[in-house]
Design a protein around this motif. Structure first.
Motif, PDB file in Angstrom:
ATOM      1  N   THR A 249      48.321  20.732  40.988  1.00 37.01           N
ATOM      2  CA  THR A 249      46.916  21.129  40.857  1.00 37.01           C
ATOM      3  C   THR A 249      46.441  21.855  42.101  1.00 37.01           C
ATOM      4  O   THR A 249      45.753  22.883  42.011  1.00 37.01           O
ATOM      5  N   ALA A 250      46.795  21.338  43.277  1.00 36.99           N
ATOM      6  CA  ALA A 250      46.381  21.991  44.519  1.00 36.99           C
ATOM      7  C   ALA A 250      46.930  23.406  44.603  1.00 36.99           C
ATOM      8  O   ALA A 250      46.218  24.349  44.981  1.00 36.99           O
ATOM      9  N   ASN A 251      48.175  23.582  44.237  1.00 39.46           N
ATOM     10  CA  ASN A 251      48.765  24.917  44.286  1.00 39.46           C
ATOM     11  C   ASN A 251      48.154  25.853  43.242  1.00 39.46           C
ATOM     12  O   ASN A 251      48.020  27.058  43.488  1.00 39.46           O
ATOM     13  N   GLU A 252      47.769  25.309  42.095  1.00 37.39           N
ATOM     14  CA  GLU A 252      47.111  26.138  41.077  1.00 37.39           C
ATOM     15  C   GLU A 252      45.717  26.563  41.546  1.00 37.39           C
ATOM     16  O   GLU A 252      45.289  27.694  41.275  1.00 37.39           O
ATOM     17  N   MET A 253      44.998  25.694  42.252  1.00 36.19           N
ATOM     18  CA  MET A 253      43.715  26.076  42.833  1.00 36.19           C
ATOM     19  C   MET A 253      43.902  27.228  43.811  1.00 36.19           C
ATOM     20  O   MET A 253      43.147  28.210  43.797  1.00 36.19           O
ATOM     21  N   TYR A 254      44.908  27.113  44.643  1.00 39.25           N
ATOM     22  CA  TYR A 254      45.242  28.166  45.609  1.00 39.25           C
ATOM     23  C   TYR A 254      45.602  29.463  44.901  1.00 39.25           C
ATOM     24  O   TYR A 254      45.191  30.565  45.310  1.00 39.25           O
ATOM     25  N   ARG A 255      46.336  29.357  43.795  1.00 32.33           N
ATOM     26  CA  ARG A 255      46.747  30.555  43.068  1.00 32.33           C
ATOM     27  C   ARG A 255      45.570  31.256  42.403  1.00 32.33           C
ATOM     28  O   ARG A 255      45.495  32.488  42.378  1.00 32.33           O
ATOM     29  N   ARG A 256      44.641  30.475  41.879  1.00 31.51           N
ATOM     30  CA  ARG A 256      43.528  31.052  41.119  1.00 31.51           C
ATOM     31  C   ARG A 256      42.457  31.689  41.987  1.00 31.51           C
ATOM     32  O   ARG A 256      41.692  32.528  41.499  1.00 31.51           O
ATOM     33  N   ASN A 257      42.355  31.275  43.238  1.00 30.86           N
ATOM     34  CA  ASN A 257      41.308  31.839  44.097  1.00 30.86           C
ATOM     35  C   ASN A 257      41.901  32.165  45.459  1.00 30.86           C
ATOM     36  O   ASN A 257      42.273  31.275  46.215  1.00 30.86           O
ATOM     37  N   PRO A 258      41.984  33.454  45.803  1.00 29.26           N
ATOM     38  CA  PRO A 258      42.626  33.850  47.054  1.00 29.26           C
ATOM     39  C   PRO A 258      41.859  33.429  48.303  1.00 29.26           C
ATOM     40  O   PRO A 258      42.399  33.526  49.418  1.00 29.26           O
ATOM     41  N   LEU A 259      40.621  32.949  48.138  1.00 24.86           N
ATOM     42  CA  LEU A 259      39.860  32.487  49.296  1.00 24.86           C
ATOM     43  C   LEU A 259      40.212  31.056  49.692  1.00 24.86           C
ATOM     44  O   LEU A 259      39.752  30.561  50.711  1.00 24.86           O
ATOM     45  N   ILE A 260      41.031  30.393  48.873  1.00 25.43           N
ATOM     46  CA  ILE A 260      41.424  29.018  49.147  1.00 25.43           C
ATOM     47  C   ILE A 260      42.687  28.988  49.995  1.00 25.43           C
ATOM     48  O   ILE A 260      43.673  29.649  49.684  1.00 25.43           O
ATOM     49  N   ARG A 261      42.627  28.225  51.062  1.00 22.48           N
ATOM     50  CA  ARG A 261      43.810  27.942  51.885  1.00 22.48           C
ATOM     51  C   ARG A 261      44.181  26.482  51.685  1.00 22.48           C
ATOM     52  O   ARG A 261      43.340  25.591  51.829  1.00 22.48           O
ATOM     53  N   LEU A 262      45.420  26.222  51.358  1.00 20.89           N
ATOM     54  CA  LEU A 262      45.895  24.866  51.091  1.00 20.89           C
ATOM     55  C   LEU A 262      46.693  24.343  52.267  1.00 20.89           C
ATOM     56  O   LEU A 262      47.617  25.006  52.745  1.00 20.89           O
ATOM     57  N   VAL A 263      46.318  23.147  52.733  1.00 17.82           N
ATOM     58  CA  VAL A 263      47.053  22.472  53.802  1.00 17.82           C
ATOM     59  C   VAL A 263      47.350  21.046  53.363  1.00 17.82           C
ATOM     60  O   VAL A 263      46.445  20.336  52.906  1.00 17.82           O
ATOM     61  N   GLU A 264      48.595  20.620  53.491  1.00 15.56           N
ATOM     62  CA  GLU A 264      48.971  19.230  53.235  1.00 15.56           C
ATOM     63  C   GLU A 264      49.117  18.506  54.573  1.00 15.56           C
ATOM     64  O   GLU A 264      49.822  18.982  55.469  1.00 15.56           O
ATOM     65  N   VAL A 265      48.451  17.386  54.684  1.00 19.42           N
ATOM     66  CA  VAL A 265      48.489  16.597  55.914  1.00 19.42           C
ATOM     67  C   VAL A 265      49.530  15.501  55.754  1.00 19.42           C
ATOM     68  O   VAL A 265      49.469  14.718  54.800  1.00 19.42           O
ATOM     69  N   PRO A 266      50.492  15.408  56.657  1.00 19.20           N
ATOM     70  CA  PRO A 266      51.546  14.382  56.529  1.00 19.20           C
ATOM     71  C   PRO A 266      51.006  12.989  56.802  1.00 19.20           C
ATOM     72  O   PRO A 266      49.929  12.822  57.381  1.00 19.20           O
ATOM     73  N   ALA A 267      51.764  12.001  56.376  1.00 17.89           N
ATOM     74  CA  ALA A 267      51.437  10.593  56.644  1.00 17.89           C
ATOM     75  C   ALA A 267      50.025  10.255  56.185  1.00 17.89           C
ATOM     76  O   ALA A 267      49.282   9.539  56.860  1.00 17.89           O
ATOM     77  N   ALA A 268      49.636  10.799  55.020  1.00 16.04           N
ATOM     78  CA  ALA A 268      48.289  10.548  54.500  1.00 16.04           C
ATOM     79  C   ALA A 268      48.337  10.439  52.982  1.00 16.04           C
ATOM     80  O   ALA A 268      49.061  11.181  52.315  1.00 16.04           O
ATOM     81  N   THR A 269      47.532   9.521  52.455  1.00 17.65           N
ATOM     82  CA  THR A 269      47.370   9.375  51.021  1.00 17.65           C
ATOM     83  C   THR A 269      46.102  10.130  50.601  1.00 17.65           C
ATOM     84  O   THR A 269      45.726  11.127  51.212  1.00 17.65           O
TER      85      THR A 269
END
Length: 301
Positions: A249-269
């Motif tokens: 879902t996060a990657n699809e949000m990023y794909r659908r809107n080029p203004l979105i930057r996706l970052v995954e934070v390690p060691a986090a739920t």
């Protein structure tokens, strides 16, 4: 864990104010210079304004941080009609923004607060220099394993506790990855002593649970149109171990809107800023620096 000294109460470095939204009075907590550019922060389902204190404190030299106890939480009024749905939360946010005369600001929301932030942002693009969404996205609140876990927690949460230790053990059980500091904050700010000497919730636990567990399809929001409508730089933060916002879902949000930057934070739920504050703050602060450089209308005085 030491016993909490008070509950639902102010912290020394913060300022507090009250804003009316309809018939409800809402508490607003602020840190930082009133004349500085503003960041408005919205907490999650069973949280409170002070969850943002460790996020706010490193920003005080450059930003004004405004955190809202959303209706039914913290010290804000409980809704007697149990209206704990997105449109009501967004109206509350609009009331706060207008009361504080915020003309251009950054909006940050976690989980439920992230849903409310997405809806507000799609409707008020002219007000926002940037948007930060922590662990929220289309379908996550209705069909993820995390949403099932949250619903189970709502059903099984006790109405009160005998002492602070018992309350801390409850939060540790349902948030096993939470840091010690975040656990202390959660115990202190989410509970209060009742007249019988037991600890009860600061938030409207029964009303919030009922609204969540009995929501009808027309009370659930399709977030995809709001995601696609975003017109400001947007940081989407996902916990690498999240059971709520899926990577797909996060990657699809990023794909659908080029203004979105996706970052995954390690060691986090799902509870990113509670689990890994250091990395969350680093990601947020880099984004805010870029926003200041990009948006002339939010430049420092």
């Amino acid at each position: 864990m030491a016993a909490a000294e008070s509950a639902c109460t102010p912290s020394g470095s913060a300022r507090e104010a009250w804003v009316s939204s309809g018939e409800l009075n809402l508490r607003v907590v602020e840190w930082g210079p009133p004349q500085a550019p503003a960041i408005v922060m919205l907490h999650g389902l069973r949280s409170y304004a002070y969850t943002w204190e460790p996020v706010a404190l490193p920003l005080l030299h450059e930003w004004r941080i405004v955190a809202l106890d959303q209706r039914g939480r913290g010290r804000s009024d409980w809704d007697p009609n149990g209206n704990y749905y997105a449109d009501a939360y967004v109206r509350d946010l609009e009331a706060v923004v207008d009361h504080l005369s915020l003309r251009r600001f950054v909006l940050l929301g976690h989980s439920m607060g992230g849903i409310n932030a997405l809806i507000y942002a799609s409707r008020h693009a002219d007000r926002l220099a940037g948007l930060v969404v922590e662990e929220a996205g289309p379908g996550a609140s209705a069909s993820s394993s995390g949403s099932e876990r949250i619903n189970r927690e709502l059903r099984e949460t006790p109405p009160s506790f005998a002492n602070w230790h018992e309350a801390a053990e409850f939060w540790r059980k349902v948030r096993p990855d939470i840091s010690a500091a975040a656990l202390q904050s959660r115990v202190t700010h989410s509970l209060k002593l009742d007249h019988d000497g037991r600890l009860t919730w600061c938030h409207d636990a029964a009303g919030i649970a009922k609204a969540r567990l009995t929501a009808t399809p027309d009370q659930q929001i399709d977030l995809w149109p709001h995601v696609e409508a975003l017109k400001m730089p947007t940081l989407l933060v996902r916990g690498a171990r999240s059971d709520y916002l899926s990577s797909a879902t996060a990657n699809e949000m990023y794909r659908r809107n080029p203004l979105i930057r996706l970052v995954e934070v390690p060691a986090a739920t799902h509870y990113v800023h509670d689990d890994n504050l250091t990395d969350f703050n680093g990601v947020l602060q880099r984004f805010l620096t870029e926003i200041r450089n990009l948006d002339g209308r939010i430049s420092l005085p």
